[in-house]
Design a protein around this motif. Structure first.
Motif, short mmCIF file in Angstrom:
data_model
loop_
_atom_site.label_atom_id
_atom_site.label_comp_id
_atom_site.label_asym_id
_atom_site.label_seq_id
_atom_site.Cartn_x
_atom_site.Cartn_y
_atom_site.Cartn_z
N ALA A 73 24.43 57.05 76.56
CA ALA A 73 25.12 58.28 76.94
C ALA A 73 25.37 59.09 75.68
O ALA A 73 25.71 58.53 74.64
N ARG A 74 25.19 60.38 75.77
CA ARG A 74 25.38 61.24 74.59
C ARG A 74 26.82 61.24 74.10
O ARG A 74 27.06 61.25 72.91
N GLU A 75 27.78 61.23 75.02
CA GLU A 75 29.19 61.29 74.62
C GLU A 75 29.77 59.88 74.48
O GLU A 75 29.64 59.06 75.37
N GLU A 76 30.45 59.65 73.36
CA GLU A 76 31.04 58.34 73.09
C GLU A 76 32.05 57.95 74.16
O GLU A 76 32.13 56.78 74.54
N GLN A 77 32.82 58.90 74.66
CA GLN A 77 33.83 58.59 75.68
C GLN A 77 33.18 58.03 76.95
O GLN A 77 33.67 57.06 77.52
N ARG A 78 32.07 58.59 77.36
CA ARG A 78 31.39 58.09 78.55
C ARG A 78 30.74 56.73 78.27
O ARG A 78 30.75 55.85 79.13
N ARG A 79 30.16 56.56 77.07
CA ARG A 79 29.60 55.25 76.71
C ARG A 79 30.68 54.19 76.76
O ARG A 79 30.48 53.11 77.30
N TRP A 113 23.28 56.78 71.88
CA TRP A 113 23.30 58.11 72.49
C TRP A 113 21.96 58.47 73.11
O TRP A 113 21.87 59.36 73.93
N ASP A 114 20.84 57.76 72.73
CA ASP A 114 19.55 57.98 73.38
C ASP A 114 18.63 56.79 73.15
O ASP A 114 18.99 55.82 72.48
N ASP A 169 22.97 63.74 83.24
CA ASP A 169 23.78 64.87 83.69
C ASP A 169 23.08 65.80 84.65
O ASP A 169 23.72 66.47 85.45
N GLU A 229 28.85 58.98 89.20
CA GLU A 229 29.88 58.68 88.22
C GLU A 229 31.27 58.46 88.82
O GLU A 229 31.97 57.54 88.41
#
Length: 168
Positions: free
Chosen positions: A30-36, A55-56, A76, A122
């Protein structure tokens, strides 16, 4: 390692006719750390082993992550799942579960066509992500029922329809 850990379901099923199944090793993209972090926490709480986070796809390769059994990828824009193909190429034996904030039947079709074996919305991740990961790890397709009927026949892109119109 993953082979040493046998899932509770597999232990229950060990009656001589069903071979034990190792829990999958999961990588989270996931690009965003919070979602990861959120997805990693959900998977860890469900008893799944986390084999990498990035992130990828290139980040997983750079981190020298051993080939995971399943990759959970935040997507997304389900109608244009651009991040799935590089994962498919970089980790050809891993199964992919896409996590999307929302989707449509058309988006679910695009995600499956891009190489995912599962889709989790999600908002439903706490309830369904671990189940989807375990399901695709053993070769099942895991799509929300509300979106599954969109998988029946292939959806053509505008350009594909144009080309068919020119040859017809």
């Amino acid at each position: 390692g993953a082979m040493a850990r046998i899932s509770r379901t597999a232990q229950i099923a060990m009656n001589g006719s069903t071979p034990p199944v190792a829990d999958p090793v999961v990588a989270v993209v996931a690009r965003e750390e919070q979602r990861r972090a959120r997805l990693t926490a959900i998977l860890a709480a469900g008893g799944l082993e986390i084999g990498g986070r990035s992130w990828d796809a290139a980040g997983l390769v750079l981190e020298r992550v051993d080939e995971p059994t399943v990759i959970v990828q935040v997507c997304d824009t389900p109608e244009q799942p651009v991040g799935l193909r590089p994962l498919r190429e970089g980790f050809p034996h891993a199964r992919i579960v896409a996590v999307a904030p929302r989707s449509t039947r058309h988006g679910a079709r695009r995600i499956v066509d891009a190489g995912a074996s599962g889709l989790v919305l999600e908002p439903d991740a706490e309830r369904s992500l671990c189940l989807a990961v375990r399901s695709v790890a053993v070769g099942q397709l895991s799509i929300p029922l509300a979106l599954a009927d969109g998988l029946g026949k292939p959806v053509l892109s505008n350009r594909e329809r144009q080309v068919l119109g020119m040859v017809a």
